[in-house]
Structure formats: C-alpha cells, structure tokens
Design a protein around this motif. Structure first.
Motif, mmCIF file in Angstrom:
data_model
loop_
_atom_site.group_PDB
_atom_site.id
_atom_site.type_symbol
_atom_site.label_atom_id
_atom_site.label_comp_id
_atom_site.label_asym_id
_atom_site.label_seq_id
_atom_site.Cartn_x
_atom_site.Cartn_y
_atom_site.Cartn_z
ATOM 1 N N TYR A 310 40.197 40.474 47.722
ATOM 2 C CA TYR A 310 39.322 39.306 47.756
ATOM 3 C C TYR A 310 37.872 39.691 47.478
ATOM 4 C CZ TYR A 310 36.946 35.175 49.640
ATOM 5 O OH TYR A 310 36.153 34.077 49.813
ATOM 6 N N THR A 311 37.446 40.822 47.994
ATOM 7 C CA THR A 311 36.061 41.249 47.783
ATOM 8 C C THR A 311 35.811 41.641 46.334
ATOM 9 O OG1 THR A 311 35.948 42.045 50.070
ATOM 10 C CG2 THR A 311 34.274 42.844 48.541
ATOM 11 N N ARG A 312 36.760 42.350 45.759
ATOM 12 C CA ARG A 312 36.562 42.845 44.392
ATOM 13 C C ARG A 312 36.729 41.764 43.342
ATOM 14 N NH1 ARG A 312 40.129 47.902 43.055
ATOM 15 N NH2 ARG A 312 39.114 47.450 41.069
ATOM 16 N N GLU A 313 37.722 40.883 43.527
ATOM 17 C CA GLU A 313 38.090 39.980 42.437
ATOM 18 C C GLU A 313 37.996 38.504 42.788
ATOM 19 O OE1 GLU A 313 41.904 41.108 40.931
ATOM 20 O OE2 GLU A 313 41.567 43.220 41.377
ATOM 21 N N GLY A 314 37.723 38.176 44.049
ATOM 22 C CA GLY A 314 37.674 36.776 44.431
ATOM 23 C C GLY A 314 39.057 36.158 44.399
ATOM 24 N N LEU A 315 39.137 34.895 44.022
ATOM 25 C CA LEU A 315 40.402 34.161 43.978
ATOM 26 C C LEU A 315 40.848 33.939 42.545
ATOM 27 C CD1 LEU A 315 39.508 31.464 46.617
ATOM 28 C CD2 LEU A 315 40.993 33.420 46.968
ATOM 29 N N ARG A 316 42.134 33.778 42.367
ATOM 30 C CA ARG A 316 42.659 33.522 41.027
ATOM 31 C C ARG A 316 42.250 32.133 40.548
ATOM 32 N NH1 ARG A 316 45.943 37.185 39.044
ATOM 33 N NH2 ARG A 316 46.988 38.680 40.424
ATOM 34 N N GLU A 317 41.960 32.028 39.276
ATOM 35 C CA GLU A 317 41.471 30.772 38.737
ATOM 36 C C GLU A 317 42.504 29.667 38.816
ATOM 37 O OE1 GLU A 317 40.041 31.349 34.847
ATOM 38 O OE2 GLU A 317 38.527 32.825 35.375
ATOM 39 N N GLU A 318 43.791 30.010 38.622
ATOM 40 C CA GLU A 318 44.788 28.951 38.530
ATOM 41 C C GLU A 318 45.089 28.325 39.881
ATOM 42 O OE1 GLU A 318 47.045 32.674 39.438
ATOM 43 O OE2 GLU A 318 45.491 32.108 37.994
ATOM 44 N N SER A 328 30.504 34.756 42.906
ATOM 45 C CA SER A 328 29.260 35.525 42.865
ATOM 46 C C SER A 328 28.832 36.008 44.233
ATOM 47 C CB SER A 328 28.137 34.669 42.249
ATOM 48 O OG SER A 328 27.951 33.496 43.041
ATOM 49 N N ALA A 329 29.394 35.418 45.309
ATOM 50 C CA ALA A 329 28.974 35.767 46.662
ATOM 51 C C ALA A 329 29.812 36.931 47.177
ATOM 52 C CB ALA A 329 29.092 34.557 47.565
ATOM 53 N N LEU A 330 29.660 38.102 46.553
ATOM 54 C CA LEU A 330 30.488 39.248 46.904
ATOM 55 C C LEU A 330 30.250 39.680 48.335
ATOM 56 C CD1 LEU A 330 31.298 42.281 44.703
ATOM 57 C CD2 LEU A 330 30.424 42.681 46.994
ATOM 58 N N LEU A 331 28.985 39.764 48.757
ATOM 59 C CA LEU A 331 28.677 40.208 50.112
ATOM 60 C C LEU A 331 29.243 39.249 51.155
ATOM 61 C CD1 LEU A 331 27.299 42.247 51.942
ATOM 62 C CD2 LEU A 331 25.185 40.912 51.734
ATOM 63 N N CYS A 332 29.131 37.946 50.884
ATOM 64 C CA CYS A 332 29.679 36.962 51.816
ATOM 65 C C CYS A 332 31.191 37.095 51.922
ATOM 66 C CB CYS A 332 29.305 35.550 51.368
ATOM 67 S SG CYS A 332 27.580 35.105 51.667
ATOM 68 N N ARG A 333 31.855 37.325 50.800
ATOM 69 C CA ARG A 333 33.302 37.487 50.823
ATOM 70 C C ARG A 333 33.704 38.715 51.616
ATOM 71 N NH1 ARG A 333 32.980 36.987 45.232
ATOM 72 N NH2 ARG A 333 34.089 38.964 44.985
ATOM 73 N N LEU A 334 32.956 39.797 51.451
ATOM 74 C CA LEU A 334 33.250 41.031 52.180
ATOM 75 C C LEU A 334 33.085 40.829 53.685
ATOM 76 C CD1 LEU A 334 33.846 44.062 52.311
ATOM 77 C CD2 LEU A 334 31.395 44.470 51.956
ATOM 78 N N VAL A 335 31.973 40.220 54.076
ATOM 79 C CA VAL A 335 31.712 40.018 55.511
ATOM 80 C C VAL A 335 32.737 39.061 56.109
ATOM 81 C CG1 VAL A 335 30.038 39.184 57.200
ATOM 82 C CG2 VAL A 335 29.258 40.517 55.235
ATOM 83 N N LEU A 336 33.055 37.997 55.372
ATOM 84 C CA LEU A 336 34.024 37.025 55.885
ATOM 85 C C LEU A 336 35.392 37.672 56.096
ATOM 86 C CD1 LEU A 336 34.973 34.079 56.477
ATOM 87 C CD2 LEU A 336 35.567 33.952 54.052
#
Length: 537
Positions: A310-318, A328-336
């Motif tokens: 999740y931190t590296r790639e986020g969510l799948r588009e589909e 774009s919120a990589l830091l927020c994703r990592l902390v969450l």
C-alpha cells in the motif's frame, strides 16, 4: 447523502467530462479512476457478499457450546446483584468495582437484564449481535480507507479469527468493547466526507463508553485518535488537523475525567488492579509469543505485507472508489497502515510485559479489528487485478477459517461442562448451607436463586471465625472451618488454586467428617475435567 449516491454522482460527472474531451485539470489518470469507480450493481454485489460473510460468522459462533464460563458467570451474577440493588434497594456489592476490569454497572447489569428474560443464550446472542455489527462497521470503514475488495477481504479475515468466533458466543465485556471501538473508528473515517468539520467529535462519547465498559480499551484510544488526525490532515489541511488532534482527545479525556470524579474510589482501585498496575504473572515470553502467533500471527504477517504494498503502490486503479488517501500521499499511507498494523501487537506486548496469559485470546481480537483492513489490502493486491490469481486469496481464507474454527472450539473445550455438577448439587443446596468451590462462579450463577452470596466460599481467599470467636485467614481459615465441619460440600478441580486445593484435600482426608464422591464431567472428545467432591457426613 449515502455512499452509493455520492459515488454515482462522481462517476457520472467523470464520465461526462471524459467523453467531452480532456479534463479541465489535465489529469487523465484521476478521471480514469473515477470512470472505473464501482457502480450501483457492484455495490449491491459487495453487500450481498458481506451478508454471506456475516451469516457464516454467526453460524460458526453459534456452533460453539458449553455451560457458563467462569468470567461469564461472574459478570452475570454481579449484574443480577447490582440489578436487584437498582430495582429493589437490595444491598450494593461494591467489592466488584475493586477487581472488575470494567464498570460493574454497565455491561454486567445490561447482560443480567437480558439473562433475566432469555437466559445465558440471550446474553450470548447479544454478544453475537455486536460482533456482527463490528464486522459490518469494519467493512464500511475499510471501504472508505481503501476499496471494496480490500474491505471484503478484511471482513472475511476478521470474521473467522479465533477471538471473533469465541467472543461471538461468550457473554463478556469484550464483544461490546470491540463494537464500540469499531463504531468510533467508523465515525472518524466517515467524518472525512462530512460538511461539518466537528462531526468526528461524536466519537468521543463512544470511546469514553468503551473505556468505561472495559479499561483495556485505553490501549486503543491513541490508534483511533491518530487515524482521525490523519484523515483530517488529508482532507482539511494542517490547521484543522491540529485542531481536531487536540479537540477529539480533549473531549474524550474530559468525559472520562468527569466520569472518574463522579465514581467512587473503588473504581480507581479496580482500574489500577486490573489494568495500569496489574500484578506480574509467571508465564514465559516464549509461550506468550507462541500463543500470539497462533491466534493472530497470519493476519499480522499479511498486514505487514499490506503496509509495503500500500505504501509503495497505493491502490489498484480498477478497484478504487473514493480513497481517502490519494496516491500522492505516500507518508500518510505509510503512517496509516503502520498505525493499523501496530494495533495488533499492543495487547501481546503488554501481556508479555506482565508475563500473564489471562484473557490474551480475547484481547488479541481488539488489535485484529484494526489490522484486518491492511491484511485485506495485501490479499487483494496479491490476488491480482480482476482476480488474476484467485488461488492465493482462497488459500489464505481457507487457512484462516480452519485455524479460527479449531482454535475457537478448543477455547470452548478448555473449561468443564458443569451441567452434571449442577444436577448433582441441586438436591443438596440449602438456604443455610456453606459451600467451598474452587471455581465457584458457574455454580454460584446457576444457583443464584437458591442461595445467598455469603454461602459460597472461594479457595482464593477466606476469613473464618471459629466456635471460640478466633478469626483465621487463608490456610488457617480453611483448616479451622474443616475442623468445625463448617462446609456442607467441597468441590475442587485443582486448576486455578492447585496448591491450596491439595492442602485442603489433605485436611479433608485426615478429617473423619467428610467423605469423597467422584464426579466426572466430559465435554467433547478433546478434554476431560474431573470434579473432586467432598460431602459432610
């Protein structure tokens, strides 16, 4: 406005703008994701799958059966005593507040009220209802934090865990607390789309109630508060995130402070004795680590994988609908993701610090509630786009299901079936008798209408005044009481107070006033417990 209507409006807007040409902000990717957002049909399909998950969870919990567990019997018995105090001015038993891990006037009274109408099955049914509610709320919050697929996997993972299945058929505090924590988390996640910035403050009384029901919920307050701060920071900016970061904990703390001021000093004593200053146990770190790994290790491992993906790639588009944290919120994703995952190790770490195994199989479920969404992300990503590798997801869920069902069954087989003992004791219980029981609460609960509280004596602690008026404590008290033929019946199991029970057995054998009766109680084919019964001649 419902989730479905909001998504439908955004999808319609995205598709219309995409069909009319290049988006106004130049972001083709953003509009591609919106155009591929789940429609109403997929939303209802997911709800149908969620319903199947809830039905399976209910069936798996209801298949577990045994007579009242010691904690269940204690809470229900205390609830009945306090309920009598509230309704008929009966004496108030304040001693429960000194060693209960939650307020004896909240869950125990409510559960006793249900028990008065529907019996133990009704109190357990309430636990099942709130655990099903927690699973549903987990789906809703995971869907907003991540996506529908991750939410479904998260719900399935949580629904088949050992703690979820066990607590769904156990009349204790824990199911209610897990539901309240899930409700508070859903409120702060739901507030991201609210037009009222202070909507998340509605979580404050829910969090305070969770702590009042069981003090162990204190460990998870920082997790919920941090999630709230991250969400507000992403949607409202730094200034409002700081404001919310102060207001929500201040509101929760204020409610708890005033509630503690209104309560008696015995509540503070109970809070320290059961939570903040709990006595050290003797369990080894290796044993506690192995128990934690067996009951929640696979989910935590999946959650750690989910943190990385999740931190590296986020969510799948589909499968994106309206993710709270943009790519774009990589830091927020990592902390969450780290915050959610770390919640799963709070209870094991604390009980390793205390060297105690007590209630670990229940407390570990609190953290799995938070770690399951990130584990769901991992399973969703590893399954692949459009279920390219379905074998992985199916294998993980089947493995979790088999482990959860077998572990929950083992928990219900870990205490003796007391139905035979109740049947044996029923003709012998009298209003003026005295009964020494090693595990007294199940029998006390079943015979609450046939005997008074002071007639039941525990092997944990006892004060006795002999015929000469001399007061005795602890081992001397049991010796003097046996010498004076004080006990009508003695029931020992050699489990909770094994050393003292062996001493009492020696005293009974040397006394000519008692004879022994063996009573075997078998529950299932996995385990057998033996009651040693002594009756006064």
């Amino acid at each position: 406005m419902t989730d479905l209507s909001v998504e439908a409006r955004l999808v319609k807007q995205a598709r219309s703008e995409c069909s009319g040409g290049k988006p106004s902000d130049g972001s083709d990717v953003q509009y591609k994701r919106l155009a591929q957002a789940p429609n109403g049909r997929s939303t209802w399909c997911c709800r149908g799958i969620l319903l199947c998950i809830l039905i399976a969870q209910g069936v798996l919990s209801l298949r577990l059966s045994n007579t009242a567990f010691e904690d269940e019997a204690l809470y229900l018995y205390a609830g009945h005593l306090n309920l009598d105090h509230l309704l008929s001015n009966a004496p108030y038993h304040e001693e429960f507040t000194k060693y209960f891990s939650g307020s004896p006037l909240l869950y125990p009274v409510f559960a006793a009220l249900i028990d008065s109408v529907c019996g133990l099955a009704g109190a357990r049914a309430f636990s099942l209802a709130v655990m099903l509610g927690a699973t549903a709320l987990l789906y809703l919050q995971s869907r907003r934090l991540f996506d529908m697929r991750a939410a479904l996997y998260a719900s399935a993972i949580f629904s088949v865990s050992q703690s979820t299945l066990t607590l769904g058929n156990l009349a204790t505090y824990d199911a209610t607390v897990i539901f309240l924590l899930a409700l508070a988390t859903w409120i702060v996640v739901r507030s991201a789309d609210s037009r009222r910035p202070l909507f998340c403050l509605c979580a404050a009384p829910v969090l305070a109630l969770a702590v009042a029901v069981k003090y162990a919920a204190l460990m998870y307050l920082p997790v919920v508060l941090l999630i709230a701060g991250l969400i507000v920071f992403q949607h409202r900016g730094r200034r409002l995130s700081i404001l919310h970061g102060l207001l929500l904990p201040a509101a929760t703390g204020s409610i708890l402070f005033f509630a503690l001021q209104a309560a008696s000093a015995s509540y503070v004593q109970g809070l320290k004795r059961t939570t903040t200053e709990r006595e050290q146990g003797s369990a080894s770190l290796i044993d506690l680590l192995s128990y934690s790994a067996v009951w929640g290790g696979l989910t935590v491992a999946l959650a750690l994988i989910g943190v990385i993906l999740y931190t590296r790639e986020g969510l799948r588009e589909e499968c994106m609908s309206r993710p709270i944290f943009k790519n774009s919120a990589l830091l927020c994703r990592l902390v969450l993701s780290l915050t959610l995952t770390s919640a799963a190790i709070l209870a094991p770490l604390y009980q390793m610090y205390l060297h105690t195994e007590t209630s670990l199989h229940k407390h570990i479920g609190y953290g799995l509630l938070f770690a399951a969404p990130v584990a769901g992300v991992a399973v969703s990503r590893l399954t692949g786009a459009r279920f390219r590798y379905p074998f992985f997801g199916i294998s993980v869920l089947v493995c979790l299901l088999v482990m959860g069902v077998s572990q929950a069954q083992a928990r219900f087989d870990s205490w003796p079936d007391s139905s035979g003992l109740v049947k044996f004791l029923k003709p012998s219980i009298k209003k003026n008798g005295h009964y020494l029981l090693e595990n007294r609460w199940p029998i006390t609960y079943y015979f609450r209408k046939d005997a008074e509280p002071q007639q039941w004596i525990s092997t944990n602690y006892f004060i006795y005044a002999d015929h000469g008026g001399v007061s005795h404590r602890d081992d001397d008290a049991y010796e003097a009481a046996i010498r004076d033929r004080y006990f009508d019946i003695v029931v020992l199991t050699y489990t909770t107070t094994k050393v003292r029970s062996e001493k009492i057995t020696k005293l009974l054998k040397t006394s000519n006033s008692y004879r022994t009766i063996d009573h075997n109680s078998r529950h299932g084919a996995l385990l057998e417990k033996t009651y040693q019964i002594w009756v006064r001649r």
